[in-house]
Design a protein around this motif. Structure first.
Motif, PDB file in Angstrom:
ATOM      1  N   GLY A 132       0.799  -1.221   0.000  1.00  0.00           N
ATOM      2  CA  GLY A 132       0.000   0.000   0.000  1.00  0.00           C
ATOM      3  C   GLY A 132       0.824   1.259   0.000  1.00  0.00           C
ATOM      4  N   THR A 133       2.071   1.192  -0.455  1.00  0.00           N
ATOM      5  CA  THR A 133       2.931   2.383  -0.464  1.00  0.00           C
ATOM      6  C   THR A 133       3.244   2.866  -1.874  1.00  0.00           C
ATOM      7  OG1 THR A 133       4.924   1.010  -0.388  1.00  0.00           O
ATOM      8  CG2 THR A 133       4.001   1.724   1.718  1.00  0.00           C
ATOM      9  N   LEU A 134       2.628   2.249  -2.877  1.00  0.00           N
ATOM     10  CA  LEU A 134       2.860   2.649  -4.266  1.00  0.00           C
ATOM     11  C   LEU A 134       2.208   4.004  -4.521  1.00  0.00           C
ATOM     12  CD1 LEU A 134       4.084   1.049  -6.799  1.00  0.00           C
ATOM     13  CD2 LEU A 134       1.697   0.769  -7.489  1.00  0.00           C
ATOM     14  N   ASN A 135       2.971   4.974  -5.011  1.00  0.00           N
ATOM     15  CA  ASN A 135       2.394   6.277  -5.323  1.00  0.00           C
ATOM     16  C   ASN A 135       2.272   6.454  -6.841  1.00  0.00           C
ATOM     17  OD1 ASN A 135       4.920   7.164  -6.355  1.00  0.00           O
ATOM     18  ND2 ASN A 135       5.561   7.884  -4.331  1.00  0.00           N
ATOM     19  N   ALA A 136       1.785   7.621  -7.256  1.00  0.00           N
ATOM     20  CA  ALA A 136       1.517   7.828  -8.683  1.00  0.00           C
ATOM     21  C   ALA A 136       2.796   7.820  -9.503  1.00  0.00           C
ATOM     22  CB  ALA A 136       0.764   9.151  -8.880  1.00  0.00           C
ATOM     23  N   ARG A 137       3.883   8.331  -8.948  1.00  0.00           N
ATOM     24  CA  ARG A 137       5.149   8.303  -9.684  1.00  0.00           C
ATOM     25  C   ARG A 137       5.652   6.871  -9.851  1.00  0.00           C
ATOM     26  NH1 ARG A 137       8.610  13.664  -7.693  1.00  0.00           N
ATOM     27  NH2 ARG A 137       7.026  15.191  -8.324  1.00  0.00           N
ATOM     28  N   ASP A 138       5.409   6.035  -8.854  1.00  0.00           N
ATOM     29  CA  ASP A 138       5.742   4.616  -8.982  1.00  0.00           C
ATOM     30  C   ASP A 138       4.942   3.973 -10.112  1.00  0.00           C
ATOM     31  OD1 ASP A 138       7.519   4.665  -6.818  1.00  0.00           O
ATOM     32  OD2 ASP A 138       5.913   4.287  -5.376  1.00  0.00           O
ATOM     33  N   LEU A 139       3.678   4.375 -10.254  1.00  0.00           N
ATOM     34  CA  LEU A 139       2.856   3.847 -11.342  1.00  0.00           C
ATOM     35  C   LEU A 139       3.429   4.230 -12.703  1.00  0.00           C
ATOM     36  CD1 LEU A 139      -0.789   4.452 -10.048  1.00  0.00           C
ATOM     37  CD2 LEU A 139       0.383   2.259 -10.315  1.00  0.00           C
ATOM     38  N   PRO A 192       3.020  13.087 -12.478  1.00  0.00           N
ATOM     39  CA  PRO A 192       2.158  13.358 -11.318  1.00  0.00           C
ATOM     40  C   PRO A 192       2.963  13.907 -10.144  1.00  0.00           C
ATOM     41  CG  PRO A 192       2.664  11.033 -11.425  1.00  0.00           C
ATOM     42  CD  PRO A 192       3.273  11.650 -12.643  1.00  0.00           C
ATOM     43  N   PRO A 193       2.289  14.554  -9.186  1.00  0.00           N
ATOM     44  CA  PRO A 193       2.973  15.014  -7.974  1.00  0.00           C
ATOM     45  C   PRO A 193       3.280  13.842  -7.051  1.00  0.00           C
ATOM     46  CG  PRO A 193       0.627  15.435  -7.810  1.00  0.00           C
ATOM     47  CD  PRO A 193       0.862  14.918  -9.203  1.00  0.00           C
ATOM     48  N   ILE A 194       4.099  14.090  -6.020  1.00  0.00           N
ATOM     49  CA  ILE A 194       4.440  13.034  -5.062  1.00  0.00           C
ATOM     50  C   ILE A 194       3.211  12.660  -4.242  1.00  0.00           C
ATOM     51  CG2 ILE A 194       5.817  12.481  -3.030  1.00  0.00           C
ATOM     52  CD1 ILE A 194       8.035  14.218  -4.154  1.00  0.00           C
ATOM     53  N   SER A 195       2.470  13.680  -3.773  1.00  0.00           N
ATOM     54  CA  SER A 195       1.295  13.422  -2.952  1.00  0.00           C
ATOM     55  C   SER A 195       0.170  12.848  -3.802  1.00  0.00           C
ATOM     56  CB  SER A 195       0.815  14.719  -2.287  1.00  0.00           C
ATOM     57  OG  SER A 195      -0.421  14.501  -1.628  1.00  0.00           O
ATOM     58  N   VAL A 196      -0.529  11.861  -3.263  1.00  0.00           N
ATOM     59  CA  VAL A 196      -1.647  11.256  -4.000  1.00  0.00           C
ATOM     60  C   VAL A 196      -2.987  11.789  -3.513  1.00  0.00           C
ATOM     61  CG1 VAL A 196      -0.369   9.163  -4.514  1.00  0.00           C
ATOM     62  CG2 VAL A 196      -1.717   9.283  -2.415  1.00  0.00           C
ATOM     63  N   ARG A 197      -2.978  12.746  -2.601  1.00  0.00           N
ATOM     64  CA  ARG A 197      -4.232  13.262  -2.049  1.00  0.00           C
ATOM     65  C   ARG A 197      -4.522  14.690  -2.474  1.00  0.00           C
ATOM     66  NH1 ARG A 197      -6.861  10.445   1.832  1.00  0.00           N
ATOM     67  NH2 ARG A 197      -5.858   8.583   2.689  1.00  0.00           N
ATOM     68  N   GLY A 237      -4.655  15.865  -5.705  1.00  0.00           N
ATOM     69  CA  GLY A 237      -5.124  16.002  -7.069  1.00  0.00           C
ATOM     70  C   GLY A 237      -4.035  16.049  -8.111  1.00  0.00           C
ATOM     71  N   ASP A 238      -4.457  16.416  -9.351  1.00  0.00           N
ATOM     72  CA  ASP A 238      -3.558  16.504 -10.509  1.00  0.00           C
ATOM     73  C   ASP A 238      -2.922  15.161 -10.837  1.00  0.00           C
ATOM     74  OD1 ASP A 238      -4.067  19.241 -10.749  1.00  0.00           O
ATOM     75  OD2 ASP A 238      -2.459  19.738  -9.345  1.00  0.00           O
ATOM     76  N   LEU A 239      -3.664  14.061 -10.572  1.00  0.00           N
ATOM     77  CA  LEU A 239      -3.167  12.722 -10.850  1.00  0.00           C
ATOM     78  C   LEU A 239      -3.774  12.128 -12.121  1.00  0.00           C
ATOM     79  CD1 LEU A 239      -3.538  11.056  -7.316  1.00  0.00           C
ATOM     80  CD2 LEU A 239      -1.464  12.018  -8.287  1.00  0.00           C
ATOM     81  N   ILE A 240      -5.039  12.441 -12.383  1.00  0.00           N
ATOM     82  CA  ILE A 240      -5.820  11.714 -13.380  1.00  0.00           C
ATOM     83  C   ILE A 240      -5.805  12.423 -14.734  1.00  0.00           C
ATOM     84  CG2 ILE A 240      -8.087  10.758 -13.907  1.00  0.00           C
ATOM     85  CD1 ILE A 240      -6.607   9.408 -11.559  1.00  0.00           C
ATOM     86  N   GLN A 241      -5.648  11.631 -15.776  1.00  0.00           N
ATOM     87  CA  GLN A 241      -5.602  12.153 -17.140  1.00  0.00           C
ATOM     88  C   GLN A 241      -6.964  12.741 -17.534  1.00  0.00           C
ATOM     89  OE1 GLN A 241      -3.121  12.537 -19.222  1.00  0.00           O
ATOM     90  NE2 GLN A 241      -2.056  10.620 -19.694  1.00  0.00           N
ATOM     91  N   GLU A 264      -9.713   8.267  -5.191  1.00  0.00           N
ATOM     92  CA  GLU A 264     -10.494   7.041  -5.351  1.00  0.00           C
ATOM     93  C   GLU A 264     -10.089   6.311  -6.630  1.00  0.00           C
ATOM     94  OE1 GLU A 264     -15.177   5.923  -6.261  1.00  0.00           O
ATOM     95  OE2 GLU A 264     -14.689   7.814  -5.276  1.00  0.00           O
ATOM     96  N   LEU A 265      -9.924   7.043  -7.711  1.00  0.00           N
ATOM     97  CA  LEU A 265      -9.508   6.427  -8.973  1.00  0.00           C
ATOM     98  C   LEU A 265      -8.074   5.884  -8.884  1.00  0.00           C
ATOM     99  CD1 LEU A 265     -10.978   9.080 -11.427  1.00  0.00           C
ATOM    100  CD2 LEU A 265     -11.840   6.757 -11.059  1.00  0.00           C
ATOM    101  N   PHE A 266      -7.206   6.634  -8.220  1.00  0.00           N
ATOM    102  CA  PHE A 266      -5.821   6.174  -8.031  1.00  0.00           C
ATOM    103  C   PHE A 266      -5.797   4.853  -7.266  1.00  0.00           C
ATOM    104  CE2 PHE A 266      -2.443   5.943  -4.823  1.00  0.00           C
ATOM    105  CZ  PHE A 266      -1.355   5.726  -5.649  1.00  0.00           C
ATOM    106  N   LEU A 267      -6.590   4.765  -6.193  1.00  0.00           N
ATOM    107  CA  LEU A 267      -6.641   3.534  -5.409  1.00  0.00           C
ATOM    108  C   LEU A 267      -7.134   2.361  -6.258  1.00  0.00           C
ATOM    109  CD1 LEU A 267      -8.025   4.733  -1.954  1.00  0.00           C
ATOM    110  CD2 LEU A 267      -5.664   4.206  -2.574  1.00  0.00           C
ATOM    111  N   ALA A 268      -8.061   2.635  -7.164  1.00  0.00           N
ATOM    112  CA  ALA A 268      -8.570   1.578  -8.034  1.00  0.00           C
ATOM    113  C   ALA A 268      -7.471   1.070  -8.969  1.00  0.00           C
ATOM    114  CB  ALA A 268      -9.761   2.094  -8.837  1.00  0.00           C
ATOM    115  N   VAL A 269      -6.659   1.992  -9.505  1.00  0.00           N
ATOM    116  CA  VAL A 269      -5.553   1.582 -10.373  1.00  0.00           C
ATOM    117  C   VAL A 269      -4.528   0.792  -9.556  1.00  0.00           C
ATOM    118  CG1 VAL A 269      -3.657   2.399 -11.823  1.00  0.00           C
ATOM    119  CG2 VAL A 269      -5.887   3.529 -11.932  1.00  0.00           C
TER     120      VAL A 269
END
Length: 907
Positions: free
Chosen positions: A359-366, A417-422, A424-428, A529-534
């Protein structure tokens, strides 16, 4: 007056600390983690923190030190790298909603064996956590017990188990794996207090685990284990992880069992002597065999290469499978180049899969995962091309590029994406209608704000009026003080006064601020929510990811070995399929030393053991290359059995089961062992455990004691090897007298490292192995190269000539078929001073200066008697006049020469 009653907060702290007495407790308070009491005192020293106190006005203020929550990882790493444990205590409820004390609990225990973050540039190193239990008839006695071992790298999920038959094997295996922490059973049948002491003496962190709780997960992960000890030790390890990590560990793979004897076995001493994974002098990777071979492009490839290096194979089919794949890559430059180019874009898939499970994967890891997967199709196309070898084609066809997962991430997550996943600015854009609607609302409000700013500028006549935003005050109108007189009274509501400006708000601005914040909050929540789904989808594909990771790591290692083989002109070794133990290496080189020299500077050497030859005695000067020659054979054998090509023009080898080395002079004063004791212990390990299929390297054995003692032991060891073990052995020595053994033992061969003295007395090393024994050691000439004073060297030459004149130290080999009983009786007679028949020039025979028929008790002056010759009388009279306490070495030599001349004149 101050009270000594603990506050509710300290009561809570002590309840948690009592559960983790051996850990630093990081207690979360707002934006800080706090250390209290002894943790604060010790932590402040180690982490260089400011030590303060809580309740400073009380009689007993509580020591306290704080760490900002955003910087806590760096501080945790420092403590864990120093061998400490850290318990992370978090607030389990919103302080604003809490009634009374905020609930807190430990969310993770970080230990040396469970640390997940790696130092910069340390991605090619595993971090193994191990568990050990003692088994056998007397499990409570480590000297009589057998053992079961399990180990895991939590960052990759790799779990393995084995059984070992003695404590030294456990220590060797833990050393090879570079384990920092070992879990033992706290109580019960598997508890062994002696084992804890033994491991603690080796500097390992020892942790204790209570009973293993029934678990479907443990049952699944240990389903392939057939014995109770293996199940017990693996269950113990897994239970420790469940208790300390307190989160999903779905990335852990089912346990793989192995037998240590299935690999080429060598201990920590040999790993150090051969500089396998680090340079023994600098303790750095540079200058090691691992550094030389590590042309891998991925972290997981580097880790696999190291595992191959410390566990070479014994199974001929498996070895040849690796060799054939290396050969295929070596012969296909273009395919290898494409594969390695694409591997540069592949991140650490093993650890990315673990992050998804934890549960530590962030958007940059994706994004790293996506880019890794996107590199696979090109790599696969290269391997499966029509011109590629069948071996490479088969490897390419087995790859699963996970197109579906790569496409999902590409569609869902923005490229940067930014480091923080909470926040915003994550989703295309275009991925989710709801996020798009929130973005549109925010864009519309931004347009309204721009229009509102222009409207107010025109209404007030203030062209510098601005509508601005910050996190503390939200949206506001800012007007500089020089323009305040233009503002109509009561138009705006004052919000904040600055030195050069005033800030205001209006009902309209507040209304749109609320709209913007509402849209932002909803957008943030929806994007998270969408990030968690991915991330959940990635977690579902962990098994596929781990399979792909292992395949790519293997291709990475094989391509790297092919790269090294081509660039350094290595050849494919051939293994004997008969039972003969002959060795043929033509123009072999030491791989690391060769890499450090310029082109053409390294002098290659043949290594040849005919079938009847089991022992090579190597003589020659210091620095001439004896140790290099020995290590060269071991490294070529080891590289061959790991599947690599080797630094030689030709290599025909048997498969070795073990390698033993006794090289260098090291003591172990901590355990009360002198240099000589360590030397003998290492020799004994080889003599007790080697087989006819082993390789032994003994360098200068016996030098740690008196000359004759050392020579006697060296001869006895050589003869023991010849008569009992028949092990392939290289024995380098300066005891030239031992070369006579080759005349009496057909299995012993003399070779030497060539050297020449020039006309001006300068010593030149040829670095060439030549047949036969060396004529001398050239020790004084080597001392001259080190810069010793010339007068000292001249004195040494005189002393050497005197010793050689006396003829001390002639070897008396025990020839094959000789009556051992008669020889032992003769030797015992010598020791007791009785007449010995018939040979008086054995290893321990001192050569007297004067021949006296029946010598009395030793004394400086002996009265003349019927048994003494006149020349002896004169010589002893001369000795009576000498003050030995004031005699220099040179004067002593001159005196000896004078006495010899007196005897010769009388003769």
């Amino acid at each position: 007056m101050a009270t000594k009653e603990p506050t509710p907060m300290m009561v809570q702290y002590h309840q948690i600390k009592d559960q983790y007495p051996d850990a630093f407790v990081f207690y979360r308070m707002g934006d800080f983690y706090e250390l209290f009491e002894e943790d604060a005192i010790q932590g402040a020293k180690i982490l260089e923190l400011t030590l303060t106190a809580r309740n400073k006005n009380s009689e007993d203020p509580i020591p306290m030190a704080g760490i900002p929550h955003h910087a806590v990882s760096a501080y945790i790493d420092i403590l864990v790298d120093a061998g400490h444990k850290v318990a992370i205590v978090e607030q389990m409820e919103d302080p604003a909603m809490a009634k009374g004390m905020v609930k807190r609990d430990v969310v993770q225990l970080i230990t040396p064996g469970t640390k997940l973050s790696a130092k910069m540039g340390d991605g090619k190193a595993n971090n193994f956590l191990a568990a050990v239990v003692a088994t056998g008839a007397r499990p409570g006695d480590v000297d009589q017990a057998a053992f079961a071992l399990a180990y895991i790298d939590l960052s990759t999920g790799e779990l393995k188990a084995t059984e070992l038959d003695e404590a030294s094997a456990i220590l060797d295996e833990l050393g090879a794996l570079e384990v920092k922490e070992v879990v033992l059973a706290k109580t019960g049948e598997w508890s062994t207090p002696q084992l804890a002491d033994m491991l603690g003496e080796k500097g390992l962190v020892v942790s204790f685990q209570g009973p293993v709780q029934p678990s479907a997960t443990i049952t699944y992960l240990t389903k392939d284990l057939k014995n109770s000890a293996g199940q017990a030790v693996t269950g113990l390890l897994l239970q420790y992880l469940f208790d300390t990590q307190k989160r999903s560990l779905d990335h852990i793979m089912p346990v793989q069992t192995y037998q240590r004897q299935s690999y080429l076995v060598f201990n920590q001493v040999t790993r150090v002597n051969l500089d396998l994974v680090e340079n023994s002098r600098t303790k750095q990777k540079a200058g090691s065999l691992f550094a030389l071979l590590d042309e891998t492009k991925t972290a997981m490839g580097g880790r696999l290469l190291k595992q191959w290096l410390i566990k070479p194979l014994k199974d001929l089919t498996a070895i040849q499978g690796r060799q054939d794949a290396v050969a295929a890559f070596k012969e296909d430059f273009f395919t290898r180049g494409t594969v390695q180019d694409q591997l540069k874009y592949v991140y650490d898939l093993e650890r990315l899969a673990a992050k998804a499970a934890l549960g530590t994967l962030n958007a940059r890891d994706l994004i790293q995962l996506k880019r890794s997967l996107q590199a696979v199709p090109t790599l696969q196309d290269a391997l499966t091309g029509e011109n590629a070898s069948p071996i490479l084609q088969a490897a390419g066809q087995d790859l699963d590029p996970l197109h579906d997962l790569a496409a999902l991430i590409d569609q869902a997550i923005v490229p940067e994406p930014p480091i923080s996943v909470r926040d915003g600015d994550l989703i295309q854009p275009g991925y989710d209608d709801l996020v798009d609607s929130y973005n549109q609302a925010l864009a519309d409000n931004q347009d309204w704000l721009a229009a509102y700013q222009q409207q107010e500028r025109e209404a007030t006549g203030i062209s510098t009026l601005k509508v601005k935003y910050n996190k503390n005050f939200g949206y506001f109108i800012e007007i500089t003080k020089v323009n305040l007189d233009k503002l109509a009274e009561g138009r705006y509501h004052r919000k904040q006064t600055l030195t050069n400006a005033e800030r205001f708000t209006t009902p309209e601005l507040k209304e749109h601020e609320d709209l913007i914040f509402a849209a932002q909050t909803k957008r943030f929540d929806r994007e998270y929510e969408l990030f968690l789904a991915v991330r959940a989808k990635v977690k579902e594909e962990i098994t596929r990811l781990q399979t792909l990771a292992h395949q790519l790591a293997r291709l990475d290692v094989l391509a790297a070995l092919a790269d090294v083989a081509e660039n350094r002109h290595y050849t494919k070794p051939v293994f004997r399929t008969d039972d003969l133990r002959a060795v043929t290496i033509r123009q072999g080189r030491h791989p690391v030393i060769e890499s450090l020299l310029g082109p053409g500077e390294y002098v290659a050497n043949d290594v040849t053991f005919a079938e009847e030859t089991k022992i090579q005695l190597v003589t020659g000067p210091n620095m001439a290359g004896k140790s290099t020659y020995m290590r060269q054979l071991a490294l070529i054998a080891l590289m061959a059995q790991m599947g690599s090509f080797v630094p030689a023009d030709e290599a025909i080898l048997p498969i070795f089961d073990q390698i033993f080395t006794r090289i260098g002079a090291n003591d172990d004063l901590v355990n009360g062992q002198s240099t000589f004791m360590v030397e003998m212990a290492e020799a004994n390990l080889a003599l007790q455990n080697a087989t006819a299929q082993s390789l032994i390297l003994f360098d200068e054995l016996g030098r740690g004691t008196a000359t004759y003692d050392g020579m006697a032991l060296a001869q006895a060891i050589i003869e023991y090897l010849d008569q009992n073990l028949h092990t392939t052995t290289i024995f380098a020595t300066h005891y030239h007298e031992l070369t006579a053994l080759a005349d009496h033992h057909s299995a012993i061969q003399n070779v030497h490292v060539g050297a020449q003295l020039s006309d001006d007395g300068q010593l030149h090393f040829l670095h060439q192995i030549q047949p036969g024994a060396a004529d001398r050691s050239y020790g004084i000439q080597v001392a001259g190269l080190a810069g010793l004073p010339q007068s000292l060297l001249t004195n040494a030459e005189l002393i050497l000539q005197s010793l050689e004149t006396q003829g001390a130290g002639q070897v008396d080999p025990l020839t094959v078929g000789e009556d051992k009983g008669a020889k032992i009786a003769t030797d015992q007679a010598r020791v007791k001073g009785q007449p010995a028949q018939p040979n008086l020039d054995g290893l321990a025979q001192d050569i007297p200066l004067f021949e006296i028929a029946s010598a009395p008790a030793p004394q400086l002056a002996v009265p003349a008697g019927p048994s003494m010759q006149p020349e002896d009388e004169a010589a002893l009279a001369e000795l009576d006049q000498v003050n030995l306490n004031q005699l220099t070495p040179l004067a002593a030599l001159n005196l000896v020469a004078k006495l010899q001349e007196m005897r010769s004149n009388h003769g």
